[in-house]
Write an enzyme that holds these catalytic residues in place. Structure first.
Site, short mmCIF file in Angstrom:
data_model
loop_
_atom_site.label_atom_id
_atom_site.label_comp_id
_atom_site.label_asym_id
_atom_site.label_seq_id
_atom_site.Cartn_x
_atom_site.Cartn_y
_atom_site.Cartn_z
N LYS A 11 8.52 1.29 7.06
CA LYS A 11 9.20 1.65 6.05
C LYS A 11 9.60 3.10 5.96
O LYS A 11 9.18 4.03 6.77
CB LYS A 11 8.25 1.58 4.67
CG LYS A 11 7.84 0.00 4.63
CD LYS A 11 6.96 -0.34 3.37
CE LYS A 11 6.58 -1.81 3.25
NZ LYS A 11 5.82 -2.01 2.04
N PHE A 59 6.36 -2.82 -10.73
CA PHE A 59 6.70 -1.76 -9.82
C PHE A 59 7.96 -2.24 -8.98
O PHE A 59 8.43 -1.44 -7.91
CB PHE A 59 5.58 -1.77 -8.72
CG PHE A 59 5.19 -3.17 -7.79
CD1 PHE A 59 5.84 -3.55 -6.96
CD2 PHE A 59 4.11 -3.94 -8.50
CE1 PHE A 59 5.47 -4.98 -6.25
CE2 PHE A 59 3.72 -5.29 -7.87
CZ PHE A 59 4.26 -5.78 -6.90
N ARG A 87 -1.38 -8.75 10.25
CA ARG A 87 -2.01 -8.24 8.87
C ARG A 87 -3.38 -7.57 9.08
O ARG A 87 -3.63 -6.58 8.43
CB ARG A 87 -2.06 -9.36 7.86
CG ARG A 87 -0.59 -9.87 7.42
CD ARG A 87 -0.54 -11.10 6.44
NE ARG A 87 -0.91 -10.81 5.03
CZ ARG A 87 -0.34 -10.19 3.93
NH1 ARG A 87 0.79 -9.74 4.35
NH2 ARG A 87 -0.91 -10.14 2.87
N THR A 93 -2.83 -3.63 1.71
CA THR A 93 -1.81 -3.17 0.99
C THR A 93 -1.86 -1.79 0.79
O THR A 93 -1.09 -0.80 0.72
CB THR A 93 -1.27 -3.97 -0.03
OG1 THR A 93 -1.17 -5.55 0.43
CG2 THR A 93 -0.01 -3.57 -0.78
N ARG A 104 -1.86 1.26 8.29
CA ARG A 104 -1.91 1.90 7.00
C ARG A 104 -3.01 2.85 6.71
O ARG A 104 -2.80 4.07 6.01
CB ARG A 104 -1.85 0.72 5.81
CG ARG A 104 -0.77 0.01 5.94
CD ARG A 104 -0.68 -1.10 4.82
NE ARG A 104 0.36 -1.60 4.41
CZ ARG A 104 0.65 -3.11 4.11
NH1 ARG A 104 -0.48 -3.88 4.03
NH2 ARG A 104 1.79 -3.47 4.10
N ASN A 114 3.45 2.67 1.74
CA ASN A 114 2.51 2.15 2.53
C ASN A 114 2.87 1.82 3.94
O ASN A 114 2.24 0.96 4.75
CB ASN A 114 1.83 1.00 2.01
CG ASN A 114 2.58 -0.34 1.85
OD1 ASN A 114 3.74 -0.39 2.12
ND2 ASN A 114 2.11 -1.41 1.46
N HIS A 117 5.31 -3.31 6.76
CA HIS A 117 5.48 -4.59 5.89
C HIS A 117 4.95 -5.49 7.06
O HIS A 117 5.24 -5.38 8.19
CB HIS A 117 6.91 -4.84 5.44
CG HIS A 117 6.64 -6.32 4.95
ND1 HIS A 117 6.50 -6.48 3.83
CD2 HIS A 117 7.47 -7.38 5.60
CE1 HIS A 117 6.63 -8.17 3.76
NE2 HIS A 117 7.46 -8.45 4.83
P1 CMP Z 1 4.67 -5.10 1.01
O1 CMP Z 1 3.35 -6.13 0.99
O2 CMP Z 1 5.07 -4.75 2.21
O3 CMP Z 1 5.56 -5.70 0.15
C1 CMP Z 1 5.48 -5.58 -1.27
C2 CMP Z 1 5.37 -4.15 -1.59
O4 CMP Z 1 5.13 -3.94 -2.85
C3 CMP Z 1 3.97 -3.78 -1.03
O5 CMP Z 1 4.04 -3.79 0.44
C4 CMP Z 1 3.78 -2.45 -1.78
O6 CMP Z 1 4.45 -1.50 -0.87
C5 CMP Z 1 4.24 -2.95 -3.01
N1 CMP Z 1 3.29 -3.15 -4.04
C6 CMP Z 1 2.63 -3.97 -4.20
N2 CMP Z 1 1.60 -3.96 -5.14
C7 CMP Z 1 2.19 -2.62 -5.80
C8 CMP Z 1 1.69 -1.91 -6.92
N3 CMP Z 1 0.77 -2.49 -7.73
N4 CMP Z 1 2.25 -0.77 -7.08
C9 CMP Z 1 3.32 -0.37 -6.50
N5 CMP Z 1 3.91 -1.10 -5.21
C10 CMP Z 1 3.21 -2.09 -5.06
#
Ligand code: CMP
Length: 139
Positions: A11, A59, A87, A93, A104, A114, A117
């Protein structure tokens, strides 16, 4: 478990901070083969399409703005049990909950920024991979 594929993107925060090479090294050392790779930019509109599944989440707009704020490095990866193993390699996440030694834990700044992905299913890996790559770009 047969060899299968997952999809990932490094990212904008991790690319801008110069962590692309270190992250790719971790991915290859964990046994993943890179099937397709490029450095590219997502427009806000394309980010919106990629994350359409989150369009009702609070978000969503911030996520689309962030994901279109700088270069990303999408990849298709291949390995036995690719989706689940990847994963595990990237960690939770929210980096505050990510295990030591995960990508991460090492490189993510926040739940939004983060670092990387990872697809959550074989089906989504195929959909997400074809969002970025034509079959002729897979080797
Ligand atoms: P990823 O799982 O790669 O794809 C969806 C993304 O949404 C996730 O990573 C986070 O970067 C973002 N995300 C998920 N939950 C939240 C949250 N509560 N607040 C902000 N970003 C979020």
């Amino acid at each position: 478990m047969a060899t299968n594929r997952t999809f990932t993107m490094i990212k904008p925060d991790a690319v801008a901070d110069g962590h692309t090479g270190a992250i790719i090294k971790m991915i290859e050392e964990a046994g993943f083969r890179i099937v397709a790779i490029k450095k590219t930019l997502l427009t806000g509109e394309r980010a919106g399409q990629f994350y359409a599944v989150h369009s009702e989440r609070p978000f969503y707009q911030g996520l689309c703005d962030y994901m279109s704020s700088g270069a990303i490095v999408p990849m298709i990866l291949e390995k036995e049990n690719a989706v689940a193993d990847f994963r595990k390699l990237i960690g939770a996440t929210n980096p505050a909950q990510a295990e030591e030694g995960t990508i991460r834990k090492l490189y993510a700044k926040s739940i939004e920024s983060n670092a990387i992905h990872g697809s959550d299913s074989d089906e989504n890996a195929a959909i997400e991979g074809s969002f970025f790559f034509a079959a002729t770009e897979e080797y």
